[in-house]
Design a protein around this motif. Sequence first.
Motif, PDB file in Angstrom:
ATOM      1  N   ILE A 273       1.786  -4.481  15.477  1.00  0.00           N
ATOM      2  CA  ILE A 273       2.136  -5.817  15.014  1.00  0.00           C
ATOM      3  C   ILE A 273       2.405  -5.782  13.515  1.00  0.00           C
ATOM      4  O   ILE A 273       1.979  -4.859  12.817  1.00  0.00           O
ATOM      5  CB  ILE A 273       1.061  -6.859  15.342  1.00  0.00           C
ATOM      6  CG1 ILE A 273      -0.274  -6.523  14.671  1.00  0.00           C
ATOM      7  CG2 ILE A 273       0.882  -6.984  16.841  1.00  0.00           C
ATOM      8  CD1 ILE A 273      -1.315  -7.613  14.840  1.00  0.00           C
ATOM      9  N   THR A 274       3.107  -6.795  13.043  1.00  0.00           N
ATOM     10  CA  THR A 274       3.484  -6.858  11.636  1.00  0.00           C
ATOM     11  C   THR A 274       2.256  -6.787  10.735  1.00  0.00           C
ATOM     12  O   THR A 274       1.250  -7.456  10.976  1.00  0.00           O
ATOM     13  CB  THR A 274       4.252  -8.155  11.348  1.00  0.00           C
ATOM     14  OG1 THR A 274       5.340  -8.259  12.268  1.00  0.00           O
ATOM     15  CG2 THR A 274       4.783  -8.167   9.936  1.00  0.00           C
ATOM     16  N   GLY A 275       2.359  -5.960   9.695  1.00  0.00           N
ATOM     17  CA  GLY A 275       1.269  -5.826   8.731  1.00  0.00           C
ATOM     18  C   GLY A 275       0.749  -4.408   8.692  1.00  0.00           C
ATOM     19  O   GLY A 275       1.388  -3.462   9.165  1.00  0.00           O
ATOM     20  N   LEU A 276      -0.436  -4.275   8.121  1.00  0.00           N
ATOM     21  CA  LEU A 276      -1.078  -2.978   7.947  1.00  0.00           C
ATOM     22  C   LEU A 276      -2.350  -2.955   8.763  1.00  0.00           C
ATOM     23  O   LEU A 276      -3.163  -3.883   8.685  1.00  0.00           O
ATOM     24  CB  LEU A 276      -1.406  -2.749   6.465  1.00  0.00           C
ATOM     25  CG  LEU A 276      -2.082  -1.430   6.075  1.00  0.00           C
ATOM     26  CD1 LEU A 276      -1.160  -0.252   6.349  1.00  0.00           C
ATOM     27  CD2 LEU A 276      -2.482  -1.469   4.601  1.00  0.00           C
ATOM     28  N   GLY A 277      -2.556  -1.929   9.580  1.00  0.00           N
ATOM     29  CA  GLY A 277      -3.768  -1.888  10.393  1.00  0.00           C
ATOM     30  C   GLY A 277      -3.762  -0.738  11.370  1.00  0.00           C
ATOM     31  O   GLY A 277      -3.398   0.388  11.014  1.00  0.00           O
ATOM     32  N   THR A 278      -4.178  -1.015  12.617  1.00  0.00           N
ATOM     33  CA  THR A 278      -4.205  -0.015  13.676  1.00  0.00           C
ATOM     34  C   THR A 278      -3.425  -0.560  14.871  1.00  0.00           C
ATOM     35  O   THR A 278      -2.779  -1.598  14.786  1.00  0.00           O
ATOM     36  CB  THR A 278      -5.653   0.310  14.089  1.00  0.00           C
ATOM     37  OG1 THR A 278      -6.284  -0.884  14.561  1.00  0.00           O
ATOM     38  CG2 THR A 278      -6.445   0.866  12.912  1.00  0.00           C
TER      39      THR A 278
ATOM     40  N   ILE B 219       1.783   0.728   9.584  1.00  0.00           N
ATOM     41  CA  ILE B 219       2.401  -0.328   8.803  1.00  0.00           C
ATOM     42  C   ILE B 219       3.678  -0.757   9.502  1.00  0.00           C
ATOM     43  O   ILE B 219       4.461   0.078   9.951  1.00  0.00           O
ATOM     44  CB  ILE B 219       2.676   0.116   7.344  1.00  0.00           C
ATOM     45  CG1 ILE B 219       3.209  -1.072   6.544  1.00  0.00           C
ATOM     46  CG2 ILE B 219       3.601   1.314   7.274  1.00  0.00           C
ATOM     47  CD1 ILE B 219       3.257  -0.832   5.044  1.00  0.00           C
ATOM     48  N   VAL B 220       3.850  -2.061   9.646  1.00  0.00           N
ATOM     49  CA  VAL B 220       5.059  -2.643  10.242  1.00  0.00           C
ATOM     50  C   VAL B 220       5.569  -3.698   9.291  1.00  0.00           C
ATOM     51  O   VAL B 220       4.821  -4.593   8.888  1.00  0.00           O
ATOM     52  CB  VAL B 220       4.764  -3.262  11.632  1.00  0.00           C
ATOM     53  CG1 VAL B 220       6.029  -3.919  12.180  1.00  0.00           C
ATOM     54  CG2 VAL B 220       4.240  -2.213  12.593  1.00  0.00           C
ATOM     55  N   GLU B 221       6.850  -3.614   8.939  1.00  0.00           N
ATOM     56  CA  GLU B 221       7.445  -4.571   8.019  1.00  0.00           C
ATOM     57  C   GLU B 221       8.780  -5.052   8.560  1.00  0.00           C
ATOM     58  O   GLU B 221       9.570  -4.261   9.088  1.00  0.00           O
ATOM     59  CB  GLU B 221       7.674  -3.945   6.629  1.00  0.00           C
ATOM     60  CG  GLU B 221       6.414  -3.560   5.893  1.00  0.00           C
ATOM     61  CD  GLU B 221       6.710  -2.975   4.530  1.00  0.00           C
ATOM     62  OE1 GLU B 221       7.888  -2.611   4.270  1.00  0.00           O
ATOM     63  OE2 GLU B 221       5.777  -2.858   3.709  1.00  0.00           O
ATOM     64  N   GLU B 222       9.057  -6.342   8.408  1.00  0.00           N
ATOM     65  CA  GLU B 222      10.358  -6.864   8.764  1.00  0.00           C
ATOM     66  C   GLU B 222      11.344  -6.549   7.659  1.00  0.00           C
ATOM     67  O   GLU B 222      11.016  -6.621   6.474  1.00  0.00           O
ATOM     68  CB  GLU B 222      10.297  -8.381   8.986  1.00  0.00           C
ATOM     69  CG  GLU B 222      11.596  -8.976   9.485  1.00  0.00           C
ATOM     70  CD  GLU B 222      11.498 -10.447   9.819  1.00  0.00           C
ATOM     71  OE1 GLU B 222      12.518 -11.019  10.227  1.00  0.00           O
ATOM     72  OE2 GLU B 222      10.403 -11.021   9.653  1.00  0.00           O
TER      73      GLU B 222
END
Length: 259
Positions: A189-194, A255-258
């Motif tokens: 999912i969008t953002g920083l995480g796992t 990390i997922v970014e639009e």
Amino acid sequence: MRKYIYNYQTIIHFDAKVSQQSFLLRCMPCVNACQGVGHRDLFLYPSADLVYGADAWRNPIQYGTIAGLHDSFVFVSSGEARLQPYGMPLEQAYYRDLFVVESARTVLSRPLEEFLRQKRGGLRGFALAQALAAEVYAFMSYTPGTTTLATTAAEAFGQRQGVCQDYAHILLALCRAAGLPARYVNGFITGLGTTHAWVEVLDGDVWRGLDPTNNVTEMEYGYIKIAHGRDAADCPVNRGIFSGNACQQTEVRIIVEEI
């Protein structure tokens, strides 16, 4: 359509040398009616000859063997995903029945059954699934470290604590008990995480997404799917075996970014 770049990194440290490590990964986005890819790359260390295929649920898988001695295993999945509003047509008619049956981690308990009786009201179909997702969000407390990969929906519900996997399992148990075909999904999912887990529920002939962990009951963008199954046991990101007497420690960063 919206475009996203993603970078998923996993580093597994072994406290002693191992060899003959066979692995099966689900770490690259799938392609479906609402999700395409601009490019997909997979880096491995130590290097191995990769085989690309699909599992029983038609999820993309990547597998291989590392023969030599090594004390770490690294895989990095990166690329670009192109997303339409979340929704996928029913692939096969028998999925209606297959995904309405309890699985090992979504067996209904008496407390879950009572919760469903109290919360369902006069709602039906996807509207009921949306309401149940919101109720799970309100009922549970997101508390890492209180559950394990083997925790069932009933166990997490009983302690009212867990992580995204547990929220998804609880919602699956409730939806299936209400006669709604529902399946477990993992991805980014969008953002920083796992990695993240959510649920798809069949609305007519379309699978629609619900994220009870974040109280998202009308999923549209920002969710990159990598796999689905009856529950988490069907679609782990990494599974394998190795030769050697070693313990392992895992680091994950996404990390997922639009764009």
